[in-house]
Design an enzyme around this catalytic site. Structure first.
Site, PDB file in Angstrom:
ATOM      1  N   ASP A 177     -20.123  -0.576-116.859  1.00  0.00           N
ATOM      2  CA  ASP A 177     -19.621   0.436-117.794  1.00  0.00           C
ATOM      3  C   ASP A 177     -20.141   1.819-117.394  1.00  0.00           C
ATOM      4  OD1 ASP A 177     -22.229   0.067-118.603  1.00  0.00           O
ATOM      5  OD2 ASP A 177     -21.777  -0.089-120.749  1.00  0.00           O
ATOM      6  N   SER A 178     -20.933   1.860-116.314  1.00  0.00           N
ATOM      7  CA  SER A 178     -21.269   3.149-115.690  1.00  0.00           C
ATOM      8  C   SER A 178     -19.995   3.852-115.230  1.00  0.00           C
ATOM      9  CB  SER A 178     -22.220   2.935-114.499  1.00  0.00           C
ATOM     10  OG  SER A 178     -21.708   1.955-113.620  1.00  0.00           O
TER      11      SER A 178
ATOM     12  N   ASP B  37     -19.002  -5.632-117.061  1.00  0.00           N
ATOM     13  CA  ASP B  37     -19.838  -5.207-118.184  1.00  0.00           C
ATOM     14  C   ASP B  37     -19.051  -5.279-119.493  1.00  0.00           C
ATOM     15  OD1 ASP B  37     -22.504  -4.556-117.943  1.00  0.00           O
ATOM     16  OD2 ASP B  37     -22.107  -2.576-117.092  1.00  0.00           O
TER      17      ASP B  37
ATOM     18  N   LYS C 175     -21.486  -9.206-118.292  1.00  0.00           N
ATOM     19  CA  LYS C 175     -22.878  -8.769-118.465  1.00  0.00           C
ATOM     20  C   LYS C 175     -23.001  -8.063-119.814  1.00  0.00           C
ATOM     21  CE  LYS C 175     -24.792  -5.164-116.076  1.00  0.00           C
ATOM     22  NZ  LYS C 175     -25.106  -4.213-117.164  1.00  0.00           N
TER      23      LYS C 175
ATOM     24  N   GLU D 117     -25.999  -6.045-122.566  1.00  0.00           N
ATOM     25  CA  GLU D 117     -27.322  -5.429-122.677  1.00  0.00           C
ATOM     26  C   GLU D 117     -28.037  -5.925-123.933  1.00  0.00           C
ATOM     27  OE1 GLU D 117     -26.916  -1.159-122.581  1.00  0.00           O
ATOM     28  OE2 GLU D 117     -25.773  -1.204-120.711  1.00  0.00           O
TER      29      GLU D 117
ATOM     30  N   GLU E  59     -33.597  -2.855-115.522  1.00  0.00           N
ATOM     31  CA  GLU E  59     -33.344  -1.453-115.161  1.00  0.00           C
ATOM     32  C   GLU E  59     -34.510  -0.563-115.584  1.00  0.00           C
ATOM     33  OE1 GLU E  59     -29.496   0.043-116.274  1.00  0.00           O
ATOM     34  OE2 GLU E  59     -29.995   2.100-115.691  1.00  0.00           O
TER      35      GLU E  59
END
Ligand code: KIV
Length: 267
Positions: free
Chosen positions: A46-47, A85, A115, A117, A184
């Site tokens: 999602d970057s 993501d 993925k 978070e 991270e």
């Protein structure tokens, strides 16, 4: 040729001490080049919302946008293991909503895994997805979707209580079915301790060299943005310079009348 074809190969890579090379990707041209390389895994991160779309956080990214980019990346890299993501708020509302979003992502993009978070607060979601046969990669440390709660993009896990929570969270994610965990911006020794305490691989970004693999954002490692120079980033080339030069050469030649030349023209 990438060695990772299934989630079992992540475990195998860790057990055989073969570091996993992961890179983000958002477009067809780069996906093709990655597929030709020996990079193991693509993360459609999602970057994309920052590196590709120019936002200051990843929060605006939608499920629709992730599906759009992941479908394009799969077209360019049909054989590569792809992780997508889950964007902000796509797995926070309920297990049902998460399953619906992930079902779409898996069906419409041809991705291999998703993925998300977060630690213990999302353990039940990891379990629900894993039970639905959707492999989940976890993400601890600096979790960019929580930037407002964390107060910035800073190193995580320096204080003893946060350190302990991160170690516990990693184990909880593993116990609930995660097949791998991104760490991270975590102190290298803490990342090493987490890596040692798990049987699934860790993939670090700004987390030192004791992880089982590494991930970088493709735009960052190609040097597209000269303003972005965090300590953990190694720029493997400087595409900003290369592109700038190509653009100015083209413009100069058009204006001088030297492009197109005879060899670029039809008879
Ligand atoms: O979105 C992303 O690119 C990521 C990586 C930085 C791990 O989550």
């Amino acid at each position: 040729m990438a060695r990772i074809k299934t989630i079992n190969d992540f475990k195998k890579a860790r057990d055989e001490k073969n570091p996993i090379a992961m890179i983000t990707c958002y477009d067809f041209a780069c996906a093709r080049l990655i597929e030709e390389s020996d990079i193991d895994v693509i993360l459609v991160g999602d970057s994309v919302g920052m590196a590709f779309a120019g936002n200051s956080t990843t929060l605006p990214v939608t499920v629709e946008q992730m599906i759009y980019h992941a479908t394009i990346v799969r077209r360019g890299a049909p054989e590569t293991f792809i992780v997508v993501d889950l964007p902000f708020m796509s797995y926070h509302v309920s297990a049902e909503d998460t399953l619906r979003n992930c079902g779409r992502i898996m069906k419409e993009t041809g991705a291999n895994a998703v993925k998300l978070e977060g630690g213990r607060d999302f353990a039940h979601i990891v379990e629900v997805l894993t039970k639905a046969s959707i492999p989940v990669m976890g993400h601890l440390g600096l979790t960019p979707q929580s930037v407002h709660k964390l107060g910035g993009y800073t190193v995580q896990g320096r204080e003893e209580d946060k350190r302990r929570i991160m170690i516990e969270d990693a184990k909880i994610l593993e116990d609930n079915g995660a097949f791998s965990i991104v760490l991270e911006m975590v102190p290298a020794l803490l990342a090493g301790e987490i890596t040692k305490s798990l049987s699934i691989p860790t993939i670090g970004i700004g987390a030192g060299n004791l992880c089982d693999g590494q991930v970088l954002v493709i735009n960052d490692m190609l040097g597209f943005d000269e303003r972005f120079n965090p300590k953990f980033l190694k720029k493997y080339t400087n595409l900003a310079d290369t592109v700038r030069k190509a653009l100015s050469d083209y413009s100069r030649e058009v204006k001088a009348g030297t492009f197109p030349a005879a060899e670029h023209s039809f008879k």
